[in-house]
Design an enzyme around this catalytic site. Structure first.
Site, PDB file in Angstrom:
ATOM      1  CG  ASP A 157      -2.194   0.694   1.103  1.00 40.33           C
ATOM      2  OD1 ASP A 157      -2.185   1.931   0.975  1.00 40.33           O
ATOM      3  OD2 ASP A 157      -3.246   0.020   1.100  1.00 40.33           O
ATOM      4  CG  HIS A 176      -5.168   3.995   1.252  1.00 43.37           C
ATOM      5  ND1 HIS A 176      -4.816   2.699   0.957  1.00 43.37           N
ATOM      6  CD2 HIS A 176      -6.492   4.087   0.997  1.00 43.37           C
ATOM      7  CE1 HIS A 176      -5.879   2.035   0.531  1.00 43.37           C
ATOM      8  NE2 HIS A 176      -6.913   2.846   0.543  1.00 43.37           N
ATOM      9  CB  SER A 231      -9.248   0.649   0.674  1.00 43.01           C
ATOM     10  OG  SER A 231      -8.601   0.768  -0.547  1.00 43.01           O
TER      11      SER A 231
END
Length: 503
Positions: free
Chosen positions: A131, A173, A326
């Site tokens: 990620d 994120h 996600s």
């Protein structure tokens, strides 16, 4: 909501480069050197992955299209080149004593408190988060980072050993995803993760939220080599690529369970990499357990999990709520890690167990797969008992295997094999090819077609750059025998094909 964007070419070579991934057969032990022999003009080797036998080549962005076509055709004509594909970008798919536990709902929705009666998790279980970088000094993450690796991971965007985010205000994120799966649980701080697994950070997305196919594939193979038990891919976009398919196949063969986000386009089309058979595809639910409006769905979905307004760790050392497939994906990855803390399972057994213990929330299989993942049932149900939560499609029964050996003499040789199903309605059939290390054999399969596949006409294919191939087929069509083709792309030698059927 962090959403999937359309794939676009280009990566670390900068905006003035357009990049291609060249896959080279394992019969060449120096893929980078082999590709260099076939370059001209301003074509430049940028990087290589010796595990996947791939090399990334950059061409000037302002080069005319005929120059790109000439490059692609020239590479394809080289004997040992298996494929040439553009290096497209993928994007991020966005009762313990922890004081903000009451503001969370995802943990309660998947019944994590029931699981915590048995275990809070095990630091020996590793979840690889491919990620953006992870803020590994966050006070609710620092105790659950994998300290067996320097700086708890690796940066594939900047090609260095520190995966810490480059821009904390933009690059949140990976930190949020990591907290969902494994923020410190029962530590008197902030929020809870699903369990106390160790997080291994593979930074493959930049602060802009996107990353190239080659960087992501490199991070996946690296995480697998580090021994990650679960690999979380909260990313997607673009279509099928041989490079990413081979990367998740490699990780699966190394024993990792690869969990991937369905995508955030709100349509009946699961994004890659979740759509690969090697990946466990995850859709997102709203708090009322309906399918989130943004969540993709389709036949490749295997589990659903809460993904809307999920509270987790943030790069300001605080906590924020965001939504997306996600967020649903690390819920499943966290439950997988928690289950491994309780039971010693292979990745295939773990995958089947999570599906067998999922809870039916009343959606179609295209939207929920086997059901909503349930930590409580997964941890408190002995996999050997065959019990489950009624989700269906879990494949937790018996299995039967058949092996056949053979040999191929050269690149023009291939064997067609026919297999009669033993179960009337198997949940899955897996074909594993083990071929010679100094050759390049490929595997093809047909189901529901009473004919042998060919290298150009097939239902399923495993086409890596070596001779270790796997095809996994969920709910195979048993109206005809299964047909498999073992084909030599290059080289000769003996092989073993094992076919395993699951009830």
């Amino acid at each position: 909501m962090v959403g999937a964007a359309s794939a676009a070419p280009g990566n670390g070579g900068g905006p003035d480069r357009r990049e291609y991934i060249v896959g080279v057969s394992a019969t060449e032990d120096d893929p980078k050197g082999y590709v260099k022999q076939h370059l001209k003009g301003n074509e430049e080797v940028l990087s290589s992955n010796e595990t996947l036998n791939t090399t990334v080549v950059g061409l000037p962005e302002n080069a005319a299209e005929p120059a790109h076509e000439n490059f692609r055709e020239r590479q394809k004509r080289a004997d040992a080149v298996k494929y040439v594909e553009e290096n497209v970008r993928l994007t991020a798919q966005l009762a313990p004593n922890d004081p903000q536990y009451g503001d969370q709902y995802a943990d309660q929705q998947v019944n994590a408190p029931d699981a915590w009666e048995e275990t809070f998790g095990d630091a020996n279980v590793t979840i690889g988060v491919v990620d953006q970088g992870v803020k590994y000094d966050h006070p609710d993450l620092d105790g659950n980072m994998d300290d067996a690796v320097s700086n708890y991971g690796r940066d594939f965007v900047d090609d260095d050993g520190d995966p810490y985010p480059d821009a904390l205000s933009d690059e949140y994120h990976g930190t949020h995803v990591s907290g969902i799966a494994a923020a410190e649980t029962d530590n008197g701080e902030g929020v809870t993760g699903i369990g106390n697994s160790s997080v291994l950070s593979g930074r493959a997305l930049s602060e802009r939220g996107s990353g190239s196919t080659s960087d992501i594939a490199d991070a996946v193979t690296w995480a697998a080599d580090q021994g990650a038990d679960v690999i979380n891919l909260s990313l997607g976009g673009g279509g099928y690529t041989d490079t990413m398919k081979n990367a998740v196949s490699y990780a699966t063969d190394k024993g990792a369970l690869v969990v991937a986000a369905a995508g955030n386009d709100g349509r009946n089309s699961v994004s890659y990499p979740a759509a690969y058979s090697e990946c466990l595809g995850v859709s997102a639910l709203d708090p009322d357990e309906t399918l989130a409006s943004y969540s993709n769905y389709g036949n490749e979905i295997e589990l659903a999990a809460p993904g809307t307004n999920v509270l987790s760790t943030w790069t300001d050392d605080g906590y924020e709520k965001i939504s997306g497939t996600s967020m649903a994906t690390p819920v499943v990855a966290g439950v997988a890690g928690l289950t491994l803390a309780q039971y010693d399972l292979t990745n295939a057994e773990l995958r089947d167990h999570l599906k067998a213990t999922a809870v039916d929330v009343g959606l179609s299989t295209e939207k929920q797969g086997s059901g909503r993942v349930d930590a409580g049932v997964a941890v408190t149900t002995d996999p050997e008992s065959g019990g489950g939560g009624g989700g269906g499609g879990g494949g937790s029964g018996g299995s039967t295997s058949t092996s056949v050996t053979g040999s191929l003499s050269d690149y023009s040789d291939g064997d067609c094999l026919r297999y009669a199903f033993e179960y009337g309605d198997p949940s899955k059939v897996v074909l594993d090819l083990d071929g010679p290390s100094d050759a390049d054999f490929d595997l093809y399969a047909n189901t529901g077609v009473d004919a042998c596949p060919t290298t150009s006409d097939y239902d399923y294919r495993s086409w890596t750059t070596d001779s270790q191939e796997t095809i996994s087929i969920d709910g195979p069509d048993v109206s005809t025998d299964l047909h498999a083709l073992v084909d030599s792309y290059s080289g000769s030698g003996e092989y073993t094909l094992t076919i395993t059927e699951y009830e």
